[in-house]
Scaffold this motif. Structure first.
Motif, PDB file in Angstrom:
ATOM      1  N   ALA A  34       0.835  -1.203   0.000  1.00 21.80           N
ATOM      2  CA  ALA A  34       0.000   0.000   0.000  1.00 21.80           C
ATOM      3  C   ALA A  34       0.867   1.249   0.000  1.00 21.80           C
ATOM      4  O   ALA A  34       0.593   2.218  -0.726  1.00 21.80           O
ATOM      5  N   ALA A  35       1.925   1.252   0.812  1.00 23.18           N
ATOM      6  CA  ALA A  35       2.814   2.414   0.863  1.00 23.18           C
ATOM      7  C   ALA A  35       3.580   2.580  -0.439  1.00 23.18           C
ATOM      8  O   ALA A  35       3.778   3.711  -0.916  1.00 23.18           O
ATOM      9  N   SER A  36       4.012   1.478  -1.044  1.00 24.35           N
ATOM     10  CA  SER A  36       4.752   1.546  -2.310  1.00 24.35           C
ATOM     11  C   SER A  36       3.887   2.123  -3.417  1.00 24.35           C
ATOM     12  O   SER A  36       4.347   2.950  -4.218  1.00 24.35           O
ATOM     13  N   SER A  88       8.588   7.171  -5.782  1.00 25.18           N
ATOM     14  CA  SER A  88       9.096   5.810  -5.825  1.00 25.18           C
ATOM     15  C   SER A  88       8.753   5.170  -7.160  1.00 25.18           C
ATOM     16  O   SER A  88       7.785   5.591  -7.818  1.00 25.18           O
ATOM     17  N   PRO A  89       9.521   4.163  -7.589  1.00 22.52           N
ATOM     18  CA  PRO A  89       9.209   3.495  -8.852  1.00 22.52           C
ATOM     19  C   PRO A  89       7.819   2.858  -8.842  1.00 22.52           C
ATOM     20  O   PRO A  89       7.299   2.474  -7.785  1.00 22.52           O
ATOM     21  N   ALA A  90       7.256   2.713 -10.015  1.00 27.11           N
ATOM     22  CA  ALA A  90       5.904   2.156 -10.151  1.00 27.11           C
ATOM     23  C   ALA A  90       5.867   0.694  -9.719  1.00 27.11           C
ATOM     24  O   ALA A  90       6.819  -0.068  -9.931  1.00 27.11           O
ATOM     25  N   LEU A 117       7.057  -8.586  -4.724  1.00 26.61           N
ATOM     26  CA  LEU A 117       6.732  -7.227  -5.148  1.00 26.61           C
ATOM     27  C   LEU A 117       7.631  -6.890  -6.335  1.00 26.61           C
ATOM     28  O   LEU A 117       8.857  -6.934  -6.223  1.00 26.61           O
ATOM     29  N   VAL A 118       7.020  -6.573  -7.481  1.00 28.89           N
ATOM     30  CA  VAL A 118       7.756  -6.244  -8.705  1.00 28.89           C
ATOM     31  C   VAL A 118       7.616  -4.748  -8.959  1.00 28.89           C
ATOM     32  O   VAL A 118       6.500  -4.229  -9.042  1.00 28.89           O
ATOM     33  N   LEU A 119       8.763  -4.082  -9.087  1.00 26.57           N
ATOM     34  CA  LEU A 119       8.799  -2.644  -9.282  1.00 26.57           C
ATOM     35  C   LEU A 119       9.499  -2.303 -10.583  1.00 26.57           C
ATOM     36  O   LEU A 119      10.359  -3.062 -11.054  1.00 26.57           O
TER      37      LEU A 119
END
Length: 296
Positions: free
Chosen positions: A63-65, A74-76, A85-87
Motif C-alpha cells: 500500500a505504501a509503495s 518511488s518506482p511504479a 513485489l515487482v517494481l
C-alpha cells in the motif's frame, strides 16, 4: 528461502514475456532482491514474507509503495502477489553517508522528505497504519527476552533509555513517514532523488525521518541541526533541538535492537553481530550528546 529458491520463484512468475534470468541485487537485509530483464523492460523484484517480529506486513509495504509511486517518489509497482513485489527499475545510484552529508544535497533531501510527509498519505488506500518507535522498542524487548538474546544483561538499561527518550519527545505532529532512512534507500538518478523500500512506512513524527536520516548518515550535530532548520525553514528553538536529539537517539536505539532481534531470527547472510555493535556504539554516543545538551 535460499537465494537459489527465491531466484527460481521469481523466474516462474507469470508476468514475464518470455524466459528470464533473475540476477541478485545486493543490499536487502530483510528480503532478497533481484533485477530481471524482461525484453526491453527492466524490473526489480523483492522477495520476502511478513516478518512479524519486526512489524513488517507486506500488505502495508505494498500500500505504501503504491502511494509513494502515485506521489512521484518511488518506482511504479508492476505486480504483487504474496511474498513478491515487482517494481519498475530506475537507472540511479544509492546514496552513501558521505553524499547525504554534502551541503549541496541538503535541500534535495529536504524536498524529498517534505514530499513524503505531505503527499504520500493523499494516495494511500485502505486502513491506515502507524510506526511508533517507542512501541517498537518495547516489543523488541519482549522478543529478545523470549529468544534468550545474548544481550539480556543490557536490555533493561536500553528499555529504560527508550522510556526516557519517549518522555522527552512528548506529543508530536503526525505525518506519513518512511521510517527507514538508511542512505542506501535514497537513489539519485542525476536529476532527482527517489525513495525506496517502504517496509516500515507508516504514520509517525517527521522528526523520526529527520533524525534517522541524520543518525544513519553519521551527521555531526551542526549538520543535523542545519537539516532541521532547512526542513522547518526557521532557526531551531531549544525545545525542538532537544526533542529532535531524543528522536535521533531513539532511531539509533531502534536500529540497535532491530539488529539484536535479527541476530536471533534472521536466516539471511549478514553480519548482524557487527551491525549491532556499531549501532550500539553510535546510540551510546547520541545519548551522551543528549545528556550534555540537557546539562548545558
Amino acid at each position: 528461502m535460499t537465494l537459489d529458491e527465491a531466484a527460481r520463484k521469481v523466474a516462474s512468475l507469470s508476468i514475464w514475456q518470455g524466459k528470464v534470468e533473475p540476477k541478485p541485487l545486493g543490499g536487502g537485509i530483510t528480503n532478497l532482491n533481484f533485477i530481471v530483464d524482461d525484453g526491453p523492460a527492466r524490473r526489480v523484484v523483492r522477495v520476502g514474507e511478513d516478518i512479524l517480529y519486526h512489524g513488517i506486513l507486506r500488505r502495508n509495504e505494498l500500500a505504501a509503495s503504491k502511494a509513494a509511486a502515485a506521489a512521484g517518489l518511488s518506482p511504479a509497482v508492476i505486480h504483487a502477489e504474496p511474498g513478491i513485489l515487482v517494481l519498475d527499475y530506475v537507472e540511479a545510484e544509492p546514496l552513501d553517508p558521505d553524499a547525504v552529508r554534502l551541503p549541496r544535497n541538503r535541500q534535495r533531501l529536504v524536498h524529498l522528505l517534505r514530499q513524503c510527509h505531505r503527499d504520500v498519505a493523499r494516495h494511500l488506500r485502505g486502513p491506515g497504519f502507524m510506526f511508533w518507535v517507542f512501541h517498537v522498542l518495547r516489543d523488541y524487548g519482549h522478543v529478545l527476552r523470549e529468544g534468550k538474546s545474548r544481550h539480556l544483561d543490557r536490555l533493561d538499561r536500553l528499555l529504560q533509555a527508550g522510556e526516557r527518550l519517549e518522555k522527552i519527545v512528548g506529543p508530536v505532529e503526525i505525518v506519513f513517514g518512511h521510517n527507514d532512512l538508511l542512505p542506501a534507500n535514497i537513489l539519485d538518478d542525476g536529476q532527482r532523488l527517489w525513495l525506496v523500500d517502504w517496509e516500515y512506512a507508516g504514520f509517525n513524527s517527521p522528526l523520526f525521518d529527520l533524525g534517522g536520516l541524520a543518525s544513519n548518515a553519521g551527521m555531526p550535530q551542526p549538520e543535523s541541526e542545519a537539516l532541521l532548520e532547512a526542513y522547518y525553514e526557521q532557526p531551531l528553538s531549544d525545545d525542538l533541538r532537544r526533542t529532535a536529539a531524543a528522536m535521533a537517539a531513539a532511531s539509533l536505539l531502534r536500529e540497535t535492537m532491530w539488529s539484536m532481534v535479527s541476530e536471533i531470527h534472521s536466516t539471511l547472510d549478514f553480519d548482524y553481530a557487527a551491525y549491532t555493535s556499531d549501532n550500539l556504539a553510535r546510540f551510546e554516543a547520541a545519548l551522551g550528546a543528549l545528556d550534555a545538551m540537557e546539562r548545558s
